[in-house]
Enzyme design. Structure first.
Site, PDB file in Angstrom:
ATOM      1  N   LYS A 279       2.873  36.605  21.791  1.00  4.09           N
ATOM      2  CA  LYS A 279       3.740  35.521  21.348  1.00  4.09           C
ATOM      3  C   LYS A 279       5.135  35.691  21.936  1.00  4.09           C
ATOM      4  O   LYS A 279       5.541  36.817  22.244  1.00  4.09           O
ATOM      5  CB  LYS A 279       3.874  35.571  19.811  1.00  4.09           C
ATOM      6  CG  LYS A 279       2.647  35.153  19.040  1.00  4.09           C
ATOM      7  CD  LYS A 279       2.890  35.230  17.532  1.00  4.09           C
ATOM      8  CE  LYS A 279       1.681  34.829  16.737  1.00  4.09           C
ATOM      9  NZ  LYS A 279       1.339  33.395  16.862  1.00  4.09           N
ATOM     10  N   ARG A 353      -9.266  33.095  12.925  1.00  3.52           N
ATOM     11  CA  ARG A 353     -10.636  32.559  12.796  1.00  3.52           C
ATOM     12  C   ARG A 353     -11.669  33.621  13.137  1.00  3.52           C
ATOM     13  O   ARG A 353     -12.793  33.584  12.644  1.00  3.52           O
ATOM     14  CB  ARG A 353     -10.767  31.302  13.667  1.00  3.52           C
ATOM     15  CG  ARG A 353     -10.520  31.545  15.118  1.00  3.52           C
ATOM     16  CD  ARG A 353     -10.197  30.256  15.889  1.00  3.52           C
ATOM     17  NE  ARG A 353      -8.799  29.850  15.755  1.00  3.52           N
ATOM     18  CZ  ARG A 353      -8.282  28.770  16.316  1.00  3.52           C
ATOM     19  NH1 ARG A 353      -9.042  27.976  17.049  1.00  3.52           N
ATOM     20  NH2 ARG A 353      -7.004  28.477  16.153  1.00  3.52           N
TER      21      ARG A 353
HETATM   22  N1  BES Z   1      -0.807  33.331  12.568  1.00  3.71           N
HETATM   23  C1  BES Z   1      -0.792  32.361  13.598  1.00  3.71           C
HETATM   24  C2  BES Z   1      -0.475  30.968  13.080  1.00  3.71           C
HETATM   25  C3  BES Z   1       0.965  30.687  12.764  1.00  3.71           C
HETATM   26  C4  BES Z   1       1.903  30.576  13.764  1.00  3.71           C
HETATM   27  C5  BES Z   1       1.340  30.460  11.468  1.00  3.71           C
HETATM   28  C6  BES Z   1       3.212  30.269  13.451  1.00  3.71           C
HETATM   29  C7  BES Z   1       2.650  30.129  11.166  1.00  3.71           C
HETATM   30  C8  BES Z   1       3.588  30.052  12.148  1.00  3.71           C
HETATM   31  C9  BES Z   1      -2.162  32.287  14.274  1.00  3.71           C
HETATM   32  O1  BES Z   1      -2.833  33.486  14.357  1.00  3.71           O
HETATM   33  C10 BES Z   1      -1.929  31.809  15.653  1.00  3.71           C
HETATM   34  O2  BES Z   1      -1.289  32.501  16.387  1.00  3.71           O
HETATM   35  N2  BES Z   1      -2.451  30.637  15.978  1.00  3.71           N
HETATM   36  C11 BES Z   1      -2.268  30.075  17.260  1.00  3.71           C
HETATM   37  C12 BES Z   1      -3.574  29.435  17.663  1.00  3.71           C
HETATM   38  C13 BES Z   1      -3.613  28.966  19.094  1.00  3.71           C
HETATM   39  C14 BES Z   1      -3.582  30.149  20.029  1.00  3.71           C
HETATM   40  C15 BES Z   1      -4.861  28.152  19.296  1.00  3.71           C
HETATM   41  C16 BES Z   1      -1.172  29.029  17.170  1.00  3.71           C
HETATM   42  O3  BES Z   1      -1.095  28.315  16.171  1.00  3.71           O
HETATM   43  O4  BES Z   1      -0.364  28.962  18.091  1.00  3.71           O
HETATM   44 MN    MN Z   2      -2.309  34.558  16.112  1.00  3.74          MN
END
Ligand code: BES
Ligand code: MN
Ligand code: ZN
Length: 501
Positions: A279, A353
């Site tokens: 990230k 997931r």
């Molecule tokens: N934990 C995150 C989701 C999240 C991100 C919650 C920011 C709250 C704030 C999750 O594991 C994630 O990183 N999801 C990705 C999915 C994507 C790679 C398809 C996302 O939402 O960017």
């Molecule tokens: Mn994630």
């Protein structure tokens, strides 16, 4: 904080502070009228001078009001009488706590619980007052070397009911509110703890501690157990971490052994860096909150067990970190989940997931009547619904309605989202049974679609709590949501069980 329930006239309370409501413009509530009469129009005079207009959230502290036995009277503005609803009630409670914290009062008698609220019982008002008070008093300072605020004086709150025959239901509502409030605050503590303290092992130890003092059965599986079971999806997320992943289950049996349980599955990623699909750095600290689903499961099970509710509930928590490493899973890797289905990991940041699908498959062994998973699953959910509502997905219309009603009653909102087949196409993979991402469009929906492939035989709902589980900015911190919603849902199920016997 100590709570109790009482019935009696406000002017006769020997407490440090009597809390009464006034409406806008300058209209006394019934308990306020009683005090006004006893004090020969003292409150009316103050209102006429313009010191208290009754605007929602305003407060005015009075000392030595004639012919009253309390040391102080706190007037709390309730806004216009016709606009006084649940939200306004909650706001009045929180303004009261803020005002009381600035006084030296050690105890206070609340008469706000006697103000009529459309379609709401005294029990509801008591329960919500207790939840609201505990929420307002919550602080997270266990990681500060000095605690900033001076110790507050307020120790005891007496909640008033209008009639003596409401004392018993009032007390039950108070105990319910206390258990829910404590459950919310447990979830907040776990969420707020930093990732170096709140690890998968810490979550497991928290569950084990709960099982020591409450009627709960705990089981913790480690990496070896997961390997034996072939939880390839969960294990693939844990590969990059030095912390051992844990699969935690807590079982509560409050009803007949043959009654199928409600199973709650909570995402427990104790830190989500994204893994190899790392990230960006901005606000990455907030990914310590990526275990708020797990925290809500623990908070809810604590409350259910404390209240000894006549229901069967199981909590299942897949817990791991998601970190980059030489051993970590890479984009393009293909893993076999516990169900046997293969998954192409196109983005290691879609890890929630992956751990949930194995936990959902595992949960089938509990023969759930209903299975609900809670997960801070997608940033896309925050874009869709912001910080107001959690996204609600379900393969069962009746369950969806039931959760929606519970959410409204608990003021812990959800909004229904679609699981149409058309969205499933986005999860196609050229190399495996499915991909773990569906592209940018409808990101929260495709994440739910992924999970739906593991719950086809169950009555299932999924709550994406990415926007509601914590707050960012100056108020940064875990909210404890959706514990209030889950408790409302379970309490309703419990009361249906009670009626059935
Ligand atoms: N934990 C995150 C989701 C999240 C991100 C919650 C920011 C709250 C704030 C999750 O594991 C994630 O990183 N999801 C990705 C999915 C994507 C790679 C398809 C996302 O939402 O960017
Ligand atoms: Mn994630
Ligand atoms: Zn995550």
């Amino acid at each position: 904080m100590e709570f109790s329930i009482k019935s009696g006239s406000p002017e006769k309370q020997r407490t440090a502070c009597v809390v009464i409501g006034v409406f806008e413009p300058r209209k006394l509530s019934i308990p306020a009228e009683q005090i006004d009469r006893a004090s020969n129009g003292y409150l009316g005079d103050i209102m006429r001078r313009g010191d208290m207009d009754g605007k929602l959230g305003r407060t005015l502290l009075l000392h030595n009001v004639p012919n009253t036995l309390g040391d102080r009277i706190l007037l709390v503005g309730l806004g216009r009488e016709k606009d006084f609803h649940e939200k306004e009630y909650r706001k009045a409670i929180s303004s009261t706590i803020t005002a009381l914290n600035d006084t030296g009062a050690a105890d206070a008698s609340f008469y706000l619980t006697e103000v009529p609220l459309k379609k709401k019982t005294t029990a509801w008002k008591i329960e919500q007052a207790v939840i609201g008070i505990l929420d307002n008093l919550y602080r997270f300072d266990e990681c500060k070397s000095k605690i900033e605020e001076p110790k507050r004086s307020l120790k005891r709150i007496i909640l008033s009911v209008p009639r003596r025959n409401e004392l018993e239901t009032g007390e039950a509502a108070m105990r319910q509110g206390e258990a829910i409030g404590k459950g919310v605050n447990l979830a907040r503590d776990l969420g707020n703890r930093p990732g170096n303290i709140c690890t998968p092992t810490h979550l497991a130890e928290t569950a084990q501690k709960l099982a020591q003092s409450l009627p709960l059965k705990v089981t913790v599986l480690g990496r070896n157990d997961m390997e034996m079971l072939k939880m390839g999806a969960l294990l693939s997320v844990a590969r990059g971490s030095r912390q051992e992943p844990k699969l935690i289950t807590l079982e509560y049996q409050g009803s007949n052994a043959d009654q199928k349980p409600i199973v709650l599955v909570g995402k427990g990623v104790t830190f989500d860096s994204g893994g190899i699909s790392i990230k960006p750095g901005e606000a990455m600290d907030e990914m310590k909150f990526d275990m708020c689903g797990a925290a809500a499961v623990l908070g809810t099970l604590q409350a259910v067990a404390e209240l000894k509710l006549p229901v069967n509930v199981v909590g299942v928590i897949p817990a791991t970190e998601n970190l980059p490493d030489g051993e970590a899973s890479k984009p393009g890797d293909i893993v076999t989940s516990l169900s046997g289905k293969t998954i192409e990991i196109l983005n290691t940041d879609a890890e929630g997931r992956l751990i949930l699908c194995d936990a959902l498959t595992y949960s089938a062994r509990f023969m759930p009547d209903t299975i609900i998973d809670l997960a801070t699953l997608t940033g896309a959910c925050v874009i869709a619904l912001g910080h107001v509502a959690s996204a609600l997905y379900s393969n069962n219309e009746a369950l969806s309605k039931e959760l929606n009603q519970a959410a409204e009653a608990a003021m812990d909102l959800v909004w229904p989202m679609p699981l149409w087949d058309e969205y499933q196409d986005q999860l196609k993979s050229n190399f495996a049974d499915m991909a773990n991402i569906g592209g940018r469009p409808a990101g929260s929906v495709t994440a739910a679609c992924f999970l739906s492939r593991y719950t086809e035989e169950m009555n299932w709902a999924h709550l994406d709590i990415a926007g509601t589980a914590w707050k960012s900015g100056p108020q940064k911190g875990a909210t404890g949501r959706p514990v209030p919603l889950l408790m409302e849902f379970i309490l309703k199920r419990a009361s249906e069980n009670r009626d059935a016997y």
